[in-house]
Design an enzyme around this catalytic site. Structure first.
Site, PDB file in Angstrom:
ATOM      1  CB  CYS A  74      -2.898   1.981 -19.613  1.00  0.00           C
ATOM      2  SG  CYS A  74      -2.137   1.907 -17.992  1.00  0.00           S
ATOM      3  CG  HIS A 130      -5.410  -1.332 -21.516  1.00  0.00           C
ATOM      4  ND1 HIS A 130      -4.941  -0.650 -20.482  1.00  0.00           N
ATOM      5  CD2 HIS A 130      -6.573  -1.603 -21.388  1.00  0.00           C
ATOM      6  CE1 HIS A 130      -5.786  -0.262 -19.737  1.00  0.00           C
ATOM      7  NE2 HIS A 130      -6.875  -0.805 -20.281  1.00  0.00           N
TER       8      HIS A 130
END
Length: 566
Positions: A74, A130
């Site tokens: 990610c 993120h």
């Protein structure tokens, strides 16, 4: 008018980029990103377990990007997307970022939203970030987005928006709420299903957009990552079981239900663009950030079949992911682009499309691929650095125009496996594609194009799904017990896209091996050490009214009320 001024004005007009109907009308850019979605989970790839009508219609009407590569996990993938640089340039090549970890994109780095903002775009993000949240400047609005509604961490619960983090230094678990509208804790939204909520907020952005201003909108969904209790959460268990009871694996069944909610989100967003008369001058991209998680705590039930590898793996199952693009601005539509692309290419491609000067970009690893995609021309790429993790020594590179890949080591044997083949439970639902909100919205445009029909869908699907032909796996028997790369492995991705046969000892391939090793060694010399840090004990949400806050901007956080002692 002075003759020199006349010619200067005329040349200035001629040189301006033309988009949409009017001269200089810059295109709206909409990126919709699924999380941990398998490359085999879009039905245009040939799976007969579920039909994804809106994603398929987007690709069939536009371009299916057959060899679209990302990073394997990610945080590195999102860093590559927003900077146009390999993560080794920014120190973001390591493990995904934890809540409470003081790690972020480097200060002063050019980001896609900031560059587009400088060109006059309004920039908006809905969903997952993120990429750092220790300070306000580390969050989306500190990195170029005008607005952000969503969460800062790697995942949250689909209904409660809570996330836990293990604090190794004190052997404790921190738990906090993570849903923000800019910096306001969005407690009032708790209980709403994440995919619906993020879609609703994306539609609001589109509806409120000033039609005289170009828009960049990134919708970065939680789906289909696991949520609470490391499971993909569904809106309604009964509806799920009624709709997908034919799928035996409950984890897979939940995944498919969440996947269809994600597909519906794509349909609603494209439909809203058309309602607002914006679709005719838009570029809409759908992709996954990396492959599906096949094993471990975050196994979500996704499928990368027949590709080898899970999320975290540098085999193609981890990094070659579903991606489609639709725009009326494409010169060619309705085809499968079979050349290699990388997630870093989007920054220069979209910046150039928005009229930006590519010579102003510093140290890009990405290439402007618009002409390649729009006109079905060769990719500008010769190679892709899959990644280098200097802590584990795990690295990989793809060269020779995407044909050969060399991998050094393994993230772990469990991630470098082959996932199971899916059962063919249903017939491909072509009427669902023709009647999808995406296809209907595109048909309403006044652009001259060949609209989809049953024959064109079948032909495009046949091309898109050729990877699922078992004959494409060089050595199918090796799928059950694959050789794990303890040192260097070489794969011929053209002849063996499933990476079943290691060619490292092949005498005829030694020049290729030497060349790829040399390129990998060059990248090792350019690597910026990764910036991973332990979770900071001072980030404890218990101090901040039960929420994850920008704890290094402590004075800006809402504090937990101190109870008076009576």
């Amino acid at each position: 008018m002075d003759l020199m001024i006349f010619w200067a004005v005329l040349l200035g007009i001629i040189s301006r980029p033309t988009f949409g109907k009017e001269l200089g009308n810059l295109p709206h850019i909409i990126m919709i990103i699924g999380d941990d979605m398998g490359s085999n989970d879009v039905s245009y790839r040939g799976s007969n377990q579920v039909t994804t009508p809106n994603i398929d219609a987007l690709g069939y009407n536009g371009v299916i990007l057959d060899k679209h590569y990302t990073q394997a996990i990610c945080t590195p993938s999102r860093a590559a997307l927003l900077t146009g640089k390999y993560p080794i340039r920014t120190g973001m090549q390591g493990l995904p970022l934890n809540s409470g970890e003081d790690r972020h994109l480097p200060e002063g780095i050019q980001t896609l939203p900031q560059l587009l903002k400088d060109l006059g775009y309004s920039t908006h993000m809905v969903g997952k970030w993120h990429l750092g949240a220790a300070r306000r400047n580390d969050t989306p609005t500190g990195k170029g987005f005008d607005t952000h509604f969503g969460y800062w961490s790697g995942y949250v619960g689909y209904f409660d928006y809570m996330i836990q983090t293990q604090v190794e230094s004190i052997n404790q678990v921190y738990t906090g709420f993570d849903l923000k509208e800019k910096f306001r804790d969005a407690w009032s939204e708790q209980g709403k299903y994440a995919t619906d909520l993020f879609t609703e907020k994306a539609l609001e952005v589109i509806e409120n957009q000033d039609k005289n201003t170009p828009m960049f909108l990134a919708v970065t969904h939680l789906a289909v990552h696991t949520g609470k209790d490391n499971l993909v959460e569904v809106k309604d268990e009964k509806v799920m079981n009624d709709s997908f009871g034919y799928i035996q694996d409950l984890t897979r069944r939940k995944y498919v239900d969440a996947l269809l909610q994600l597909d519906q989100s794509v349909g609603l967003i494209v439909e809203k663009l058309q309602e607002q008369n914006m679709l005719e001058n838009s570029v809409v991209i759908f992709m996954s950030d990396n492959g599906a998680q096949l094993v471990g705590d975050y196994r979500n039930g996704g499928s990368n079949y027949p590709l080898r590898g899970s999320k975290s793996s540098l085999h193609d199952g981890g990094i070659r992911n579903a991606a489609v693009l639709y725009s009326p601005l494409l010169k060619q539509k309705g085809y499968v682009y079979e050349e290699i692309l990388h997630i870093t290419d989007w920054l220069p491609t979209l910046y150039s499309l928005a009229g930006g000067d590519l010579s102003s970009l510093k140290g890009m690893d990405g290439f402007d691929q618009w002409q390649s995609i729009s006109e079905n021309k060769p990719s500008k790429r010769d190679e892709i650095l899959a990644n280098i993790n200097e802590i584990t020594g795990y690295s990989g590179i793809i060269g020779y125009k995407g044909r050969y890949k060399i991998i050094n080591g393994s993230i772990s044997s469990k991630h470098d496996i082959f996932g199971p083949e899916l059962e063919d439970n249903i017939d491909y639902d072509i009427p669902a594609i023709l009647n999808s909100p995406v296809n209907k919205a595109i048909r309403q445009l006044n652009a001259s194009q060949n609209y989809l029909n049953t024959e064109s869908i079948q032909n495009l699907r046949k091309i898109s799904s050729k990877l699922n032909d078992d004959n494409k796996c060089k050595n199918s028997k090796n799928r059950k017990n694959p050789e794990i790369c303890t040192s260097f492995c070489l794969f011929d991705l053209m002849e063996d896209p499933c990476e079943t046969e290691n060619l490292i000892e092949d005498e005829t391939k030694q020049v290729i091996i030497s060349g790829l090793k040399a390129r990998l060694a060059e990248f090792w010399k350019q690597l910026v050490p990764q910036t991973n840090k332990p979770v900071d004990v001072n980030s404890n949400p218990a101090k901040y009214n039960g929420t994850w806050c920008t704890w290094l901007d402590d004075e800006l956080c809402v504090k937990t009320p101190i109870k008076s002692v009576s």
